[in-house]
Design a protein around this motif. Sequence first.
Motif, mmCIF file in Angstrom:
data_model
loop_
_atom_site.group_PDB
_atom_site.id
_atom_site.type_symbol
_atom_site.label_atom_id
_atom_site.label_comp_id
_atom_site.label_asym_id
_atom_site.label_seq_id
_atom_site.Cartn_x
_atom_site.Cartn_y
_atom_site.Cartn_z
ATOM 1 N N PRO A 67 0.824 -1.215 0.000
ATOM 2 C CA PRO A 67 0.000 0.000 0.000
ATOM 3 C C PRO A 67 0.864 1.274 0.000
ATOM 4 O O PRO A 67 2.052 1.221 0.313
ATOM 5 C CB PRO A 67 -0.775 -0.124 1.310
ATOM 6 C CG PRO A 67 0.091 -0.954 2.189
ATOM 7 C CD PRO A 67 0.858 -1.883 1.297
ATOM 8 N N PRO A 68 0.268 2.400 -0.356
ATOM 9 C CA PRO A 68 0.979 3.674 -0.327
ATOM 10 C C PRO A 68 1.633 3.888 1.036
ATOM 11 O O PRO A 68 1.031 3.576 2.074
ATOM 12 C CB PRO A 68 -0.128 4.704 -0.575
ATOM 13 C CG PRO A 68 -1.152 3.954 -1.368
ATOM 14 C CD PRO A 68 -1.113 2.553 -0.833
ATOM 15 N N GLY A 69 2.844 4.386 1.026
ATOM 16 C CA GLY A 69 3.584 4.610 2.264
ATOM 17 C C GLY A 69 4.581 3.499 2.545
ATOM 18 O O GLY A 69 5.559 3.705 3.256
ATOM 19 N N ARG A 70 4.333 2.345 1.999
ATOM 20 C CA ARG A 70 5.237 1.210 2.215
ATOM 21 C C ARG A 70 6.594 1.481 1.559
ATOM 22 O O ARG A 70 6.659 1.964 0.432
ATOM 23 C CB ARG A 70 4.614 -0.066 1.640
ATOM 24 C CG ARG A 70 5.454 -1.342 1.817
ATOM 25 C CD ARG A 70 5.592 -1.774 3.275
ATOM 26 N NE ARG A 70 4.325 -2.008 3.928
ATOM 27 C CZ ARG A 70 3.624 -3.145 3.843
ATOM 28 N NH1 ARG A 70 4.086 -4.149 3.145
ATOM 29 N NH2 ARG A 70 2.479 -3.275 4.472
ATOM 30 N N ARG A 71 7.644 1.188 2.306
ATOM 31 C CA ARG A 71 8.990 1.371 1.785
ATOM 32 C C ARG A 71 9.503 0.037 1.240
ATOM 33 O O ARG A 71 9.436 -0.979 1.936
ATOM 34 C CB ARG A 71 9.892 1.847 2.937
ATOM 35 C CG ARG A 71 11.247 2.357 2.558
ATOM 36 C CD ARG A 71 11.973 2.829 3.819
ATOM 37 N NE ARG A 71 11.212 3.877 4.497
ATOM 38 C CZ ARG A 71 11.461 5.184 4.341
ATOM 39 N NH1 ARG A 71 12.461 5.578 3.574
ATOM 40 N NH2 ARG A 71 10.723 6.076 4.965
#
Lengths: 134, 134
Positions: free
Chosen positions: A35-39
């Motif tokens: 998901p968005p934000g995942r590094r």
Amino acid sequence: MPAQPILRIDLASAVPAYAQIAAQLRALLVAGELPPGRRLPPVRQLALDLGVHHNTVALAYRTLADEGWLDLRRGRGAVVIERREQRPSAREKTDFSRRLEALVAKAAADGLSPQAVAKEFEALASKLWKGKKS
Amino acid sequence: MPAQPILRIDLASAVPAYAQIAAQLRALLVAGELPPGRRLPPVRQLALDLGVHHNTVALAYRTLADEGWLDLRRGRGAVVIERREQRPSAREKTDFSRRLEALVAKAAADGLSPQAVAKEFEALASKLWKGKKS
């Protein structure tokens, strides 16, 4: 990434390693498993894990960044970003049709049954378009 | 071939030209549109028609001959032969699954709808497994 990324490189494949990595990450991104934000793992670490040159991983990340999935700011590593819904171009549609025909014809030639292929397709579709089945 | 073969080479594609030719002929073979006994165009003629080197067409024919679709006796040209039904190897099954996942994830990423993709898949399946649906 959760636990370890489950990416595999098939060295016997005609598909270049960077494209294999990009394709597998794209499937995870599409399915919402990244998901968005995942590094994402640092380039050099993933390269070590997969046994490929770091340029190979860097090219996979850049491919996905060009598609709008990743932000590659220096020092921060690769971070998943919110991506706008796309509208397919005529080119993308034609490309898809040709590749699907080639792939399914190969499966039929290899002796896979229509049932097996249809089942696999349905499982994939429900995974990749989760909650979008309208 | 009936009228003219409807083969197209996409020079912008990452898929090599010989593989594109082989894939399109394989789809026609699987669908029964090139039945046993049918003679394919001579290598040089098809190469001219498609605007590719004759080695490219020769390699496509050889690929299909290796798969058991064609007889390539010198002087006779390429002739479609009766081919035994195949049983897929574990490798072929895995290959298919990976490629299908990559392809469908790309379609989803490009914004194709699950309905459009499913429709295309069904049309293909009924064409390629004509009369073998269960």
